[in-house]
Scaffold this active site. Structure first.
Site, PDB file in Angstrom:
ATOM      1  N   ASN A  97      16.980  -7.537  27.394  1.00 40.18           N
ATOM      2  CA  ASN A  97      17.216  -6.093  27.514  1.00 40.18           C
ATOM      3  C   ASN A  97      18.655  -5.867  27.064  1.00 40.18           C
ATOM      4  O   ASN A  97      19.590  -6.073  27.839  1.00 40.18           O
ATOM      5  CB  ASN A  97      16.993  -5.640  28.953  1.00 40.18           C
ATOM      6  CG  ASN A  97      17.134  -4.137  29.118  1.00 40.18           C
ATOM      7  OD1 ASN A  97      17.537  -3.435  28.195  1.00 40.18           O
ATOM      8  ND2 ASN A  97      16.826  -3.637  30.299  1.00 40.18           N
ATOM      9  N   ARG A 129      13.008  -5.461  25.170  1.00 45.39           N
ATOM     10  CA  ARG A 129      12.776  -4.105  25.670  1.00 45.39           C
ATOM     11  C   ARG A 129      13.424  -3.102  24.722  1.00 45.39           C
ATOM     12  O   ARG A 129      14.625  -3.143  24.475  1.00 45.39           O
ATOM     13  CB  ARG A 129      13.369  -3.927  27.066  1.00 45.39           C
ATOM     14  CG  ARG A 129      13.211  -2.503  27.602  1.00 45.39           C
ATOM     15  CD  ARG A 129      13.856  -2.331  28.960  1.00 45.39           C
ATOM     16  NE  ARG A 129      13.669  -0.973  29.465  1.00 45.39           N
ATOM     17  CZ  ARG A 129      14.662  -0.102  29.676  1.00 45.39           C
ATOM     18  NH1 ARG A 129      15.905  -0.450  29.443  1.00 45.39           N
ATOM     19  NH2 ARG A 129      14.397   1.115  30.130  1.00 45.39           N
ATOM     20  N   HIS A 152       9.948   4.661  30.998  1.00 45.94           N
ATOM     21  CA  HIS A 152       9.595   3.790  32.134  1.00 45.94           C
ATOM     22  C   HIS A 152       8.147   3.317  32.044  1.00 45.94           C
ATOM     23  O   HIS A 152       7.552   2.925  33.042  1.00 45.94           O
ATOM     24  CB  HIS A 152       9.813   4.498  33.484  1.00 45.94           C
ATOM     25  CG  HIS A 152      11.241   4.803  33.793  1.00 45.94           C
ATOM     26  ND1 HIS A 152      11.614   5.927  34.506  1.00 45.94           N
ATOM     27  CD2 HIS A 152      12.385   4.146  33.495  1.00 45.94           C
ATOM     28  CE1 HIS A 152      12.936   5.949  34.624  1.00 45.94           C
ATOM     29  NE2 HIS A 152      13.423   4.876  34.019  1.00 45.94           N
ATOM     30  N   ARG A 197      22.004  12.094  35.286  1.00 46.85           N
ATOM     31  CA  ARG A 197      21.294  13.026  34.404  1.00 46.85           C
ATOM     32  C   ARG A 197      20.717  14.183  35.198  1.00 46.85           C
ATOM     33  O   ARG A 197      20.228  14.001  36.314  1.00 46.85           O
ATOM     34  CB  ARG A 197      20.184  12.305  33.647  1.00 46.85           C
ATOM     35  CG  ARG A 197      20.680  11.425  32.527  1.00 46.85           C
ATOM     36  CD  ARG A 197      19.565  10.612  31.906  1.00 46.85           C
ATOM     37  NE  ARG A 197      19.615   9.221  32.338  1.00 46.85           N
ATOM     38  CZ  ARG A 197      18.673   8.331  32.093  1.00 46.85           C
ATOM     39  NH1 ARG A 197      17.581   8.672  31.434  1.00 46.85           N
ATOM     40  NH2 ARG A 197      18.806   7.092  32.506  1.00 46.85           N
ATOM     41  N   GLY A 204      14.766   0.816  42.294  1.00 44.68           N
ATOM     42  CA  GLY A 204      15.788   0.636  43.319  1.00 44.68           C
ATOM     43  C   GLY A 204      15.736   1.616  44.474  1.00 44.68           C
ATOM     44  O   GLY A 204      15.682   1.227  45.647  1.00 44.68           O
ATOM     45  N   GLU A 218       9.766  -5.384  35.345  1.00 40.61           N
ATOM     46  CA  GLU A 218       9.624  -5.058  33.931  1.00 40.61           C
ATOM     47  C   GLU A 218       9.707  -6.306  33.054  1.00 40.61           C
ATOM     48  O   GLU A 218       9.000  -6.407  32.040  1.00 40.61           O
ATOM     49  CB  GLU A 218      10.696  -4.049  33.523  1.00 40.61           C
ATOM     50  CG  GLU A 218      10.473  -2.666  34.134  1.00 40.61           C
ATOM     51  CD  GLU A 218      11.587  -1.690  33.803  1.00 40.61           C
ATOM     52  OE1 GLU A 218      11.388  -0.838  32.919  1.00 40.61           O
ATOM     53  OE2 GLU A 218      12.659  -1.789  34.434  1.00 40.61           O
TER      54      GLU A 218
END
Length: 367
Positions: A6, A64, A153, A214, A303, A354
């Site tokens: 990643n 990823r 996601h 965000r 998380g 993931e």
């Protein structure tokens, strides 16, 4: 074994996955790439990773990639043509895709004899029907610039949906789920029979739920308004909405753990941030319940979703008449099923993985 990478603009997160022994394998993070005190570039970072792995037999590399646009609806074996398309897609995800591409290029140089597979966060959402993926803007403009709801996601959502079905001991194809991926980035996804049918994130990961930095949903006229009345150019507005909004904008911190601590201590800004965050989740639960018609389970992951009982309880409060409830003791203990016995809608906490999901998709394509 499969090496999962990643790659960000200044970091590489890695994990070696043995699908026969999911708990085994090295993992780590190299940061400050190209910065003072760090390694000079991604090639050097990958060299450091491989040196640390020693004699580990890497059979393939899974990468990823956040945005696959309309071109990639499934994992893809990386060749020069695929890389060319990935470069063309950078404007869709300028904060995320460049690091992923740089990681692919460095890894192909260091491991030229093995297959490299790009696994896209957007791919799982390719099944969203046009009624949900289409924005009501000029059709020619949307087609010319590939403007539509893509969602993100997806790798996590697909994995978690499958794990939730196993937890509930029911076939995935029979289940209607709402997956709430709540981390520093956050999204809600409606999943019918293992297929995404709607999601909160849109063309970019900015739309939808309140996140760490965000804003999530916002009146689309706000950028033009700030340009007009505050003199902010659109780059400054974008930076504000991407990096200085969300929990950070509301309370000065983007970590939910700190928000919860300050809220308990009576901090009004933290309390408001918590309320806005949970209200937005509840709003999407209601909307996606309507999209699905019948709802079998709500699944918290990532998380915040896995480790913040207060968020889970507040986000679903007041929905008892819909058969949605959280058992206080089970929730406090973060049990895997936190709804009361006999609830019409199960509420689950399912850890995401993931890297394991990327390794599975990589192996299915090339091994």
């Amino acid at each position: 074994m499969i090496l999962v990478l990643n790659s960000g603009s200044s970091s590489v997160k890695f994990r070696v996955v043995d699908l026969a022994d999911p708990g085994a394998g090295e993992r780590g993070l190299i940061e400050r790439i190209g910065e003072p005190g760090g390694v000079p570039d991604h090639a050097a970072a990958l060299g450091q990773v491989l040196d640390g792995l020693g004699d580990a037999a890497i059979e393939a590399v899974g990468h990823r990639i956040v945005h696959g646009g309309s071109r990639f609806n499934a994992p893809a074996v990386v060749d020069d043509d695929v890389l060319e398309v990935l470069h063309a897609l950078v404007p869709l995800a300028p904060l995320h895709n460049p690091g992923g591409i740089t990681g692919i290029e460095a890894a192909r140089e260091k491991l030229p004899a093995v297959a490299h597979v790009a696994v896209f966060d957007t791919a799982f959402h390719a099944t969203i029907p046009p009624a949900a993926s289409t924005y009501a803007i000029d059709r020619d403009l949307a087609q010319r610039y590939d403007i539509r709801r893509f969602g993100f996601h997806g790798t996590s959502c697909g994995y978690v949906a499958g794990r939730a079905a196993a937890l509930l001991q029911r076939p995935l194809e029979d289940l209607n789920l709402i997956v709430l991926h709540l981390g520093n980035g956050a999204s809600a996804t409606a999943v019918r029979g293992g297929r995404s049918v709607d999601t909160s994130m849109g063309l970019t990961p900015l739309e939808g739920l309140v996140m760490g930095t965000r804003s999530g949903d916002l009146d689309p006229a706000v950028p033009a308004y700030l340009n007009r009345v505050a003199g902010m150019d659109f780059a400054a507005v974008d930076d504000t909405l991407q990096r200085h909004a969300g929990l950070l904008g509301l309370a000065g911190v983007n970590d939910m753990r700190t928000i919860l601590e300050r809220r308990e201590a009576g901090d009004s800004a933290a309390a408001l941030a918590f309320d806005v965050y949970c209200h937005r989740i509840r709003k999407y639960v209601g909307a996606f319940h309507a999209v699905l018609g019948r709802l079998d389970a709500i699944v918290f992951t990532a998380g915040v979703g896995e480790h913040a009982p207060a968020v889970r309880a507040a986000a679903l409060s007041g929905l008892d008449s819909w058969g949605i409830a959280v058992d206080e003791s089970r929730n406090a203990a973060s049990e895997r099923i936190i709804s009361p016995d006999g609830s019409r809608v199960a509420v689950c906490v399912v850890p995401t993985d993931e890297e394991h999901a990327i390794a599975e998709q990589t192996a299915a394509l090339v091994l």
